[in-house]
Write a protein that holds these residues in place. Structure first.
Motif, PDB file in Angstrom:
ATOM      1  N   SER A   1       0.833  -1.207   0.000  1.00  0.00           N
ATOM      2  CA  SER A   1       0.000   0.000   0.000  1.00  0.00           C
ATOM      3  C   SER A   1       0.869   1.258   0.000  1.00  0.00           C
ATOM      4  N   GLY A   2       0.233   2.379  -0.311  1.00  0.00           N
ATOM      5  CA  GLY A   2       0.938   3.656  -0.273  1.00  0.00           C
ATOM      6  C   GLY A   2       1.430   3.975   1.128  1.00  0.00           C
ATOM      7  N   GLU A   3       0.628   3.633   2.126  1.00  0.00           N
ATOM      8  CA  GLU A   3       1.023   3.872   3.522  1.00  0.00           C
ATOM      9  C   GLU A   3       2.275   3.067   3.871  1.00  0.00           C
ATOM     10  N   ALA A   4       2.333   1.823   3.394  1.00  0.00           N
ATOM     11  CA  ALA A   4       3.506   0.989   3.655  1.00  0.00           C
ATOM     12  C   ALA A   4       4.735   1.553   2.953  1.00  0.00           C
ATOM     13  N   ILE A   5       4.556   2.097   1.767  1.00  0.00           N
ATOM     14  CA  ILE A   5       5.681   2.698   1.038  1.00  0.00           C
ATOM     15  C   ILE A   5       6.187   3.926   1.787  1.00  0.00           C
ATOM     16  N   ARG A   6       5.240   4.780   2.266  1.00  0.00           N
ATOM     17  CA  ARG A   6       5.663   5.963   3.035  1.00  0.00           C
ATOM     18  C   ARG A   6       6.371   5.560   4.323  1.00  0.00           C
TER      19      ARG A   6
ATOM     20  N   PRO B   1      10.680   6.270  -1.105  1.00  0.00           N
ATOM     21  CA  PRO B   1       9.493   6.990  -0.643  1.00  0.00           C
ATOM     22  C   PRO B   1       9.722   8.498  -0.694  1.00  0.00           C
ATOM     23  N   LEU B   2       8.710   9.229  -1.166  1.00  0.00           N
ATOM     24  CA  LEU B   2       8.816  10.687  -1.244  1.00  0.00           C
ATOM     25  C   LEU B   2       8.324  11.294   0.062  1.00  0.00           C
ATOM     26  N   THR B   3       9.046  12.291   0.537  1.00  0.00           N
ATOM     27  CA  THR B   3       8.647  12.996   1.754  1.00  0.00           C
ATOM     28  C   THR B   3       8.645  14.490   1.464  1.00  0.00           C
TER      29      THR B   3
END
Length: 167
Positions: free
Chosen positions: A84-89, A109-111
């Protein structure tokens, strides 16, 4: 012959970290029970150095936070389809994407950048740019062929954005 227990009381204190009855142990106990403000008030009334107590409270808060789970050493292409996107972040940094034993990609991951830190870096860059001669820079860059002719100064970027942003 039985091994004699250590005479040190350090391991017996709060969470095994402080001597029993020490000021630090008392502050830590209060921090865990009633929070930072109560611990700080107790320390102030006890005559402890406020800077030292703030350092203690910072270390207590840091140790009480849940640690981030270790990121996977690698992600397979099959797992990438399910993530998921949350896991990637949540990844701590660049993670290789593998197909078998071959690395085929890198997931980064982009921050969001810290705006204050970014403003400070841009300020430094602009200060350094003022000390350079643009003509000398153009001559040095000519060997690379066509280069980006846009003026990327903070003022020009604000104009480009239509005046939005901090000034």
């Amino acid at each position: 012959m039985p091994v004699e227990a250590s005479k040190s009381r350090t391991a017996s204190g709060h969470k095994g970290r402080h001597r029993i009855g020490s000021d630090r142990e008392k502050v830590h106990r209060l921090f865990d029970l009633k929070g930072e403000q109560a611990a700080l008030q107790f320390a102030t009334k006890s005559g402890l150095d406020p800077d030292t107590v703030r350092r203690w409270l910072g270390s207590f808060a840091k140790s009480s936070r849940a640690a981030k789970p270790a990121p996977p050493a690698r992600i397979s292409i099959r797992d990438l389809q399910k993530i998921s996107g949350e896991a990637i972040r949540g990844l701590r940094g660049p993670t290789p994407i593998k197909s078998g034993e071959t690395t085929v990609a890198l997931l980064i991951p982009l921050t969001a950048a810290d705006p204050y830190r970014l403003a400070a870096v841009l300020g430094q860059a602009e200060a350094l740019a003022k000390s350079h001669d643009a003509a000398i820079d153009d001559v040095a860059l000519a060997q690379f062929g066509d280069v980006d002719p846009v003026n990327w100064s903070g003022e020009e970027v604000r104009k480009l954005k239509g005046g939005r942003g901090r000034r």
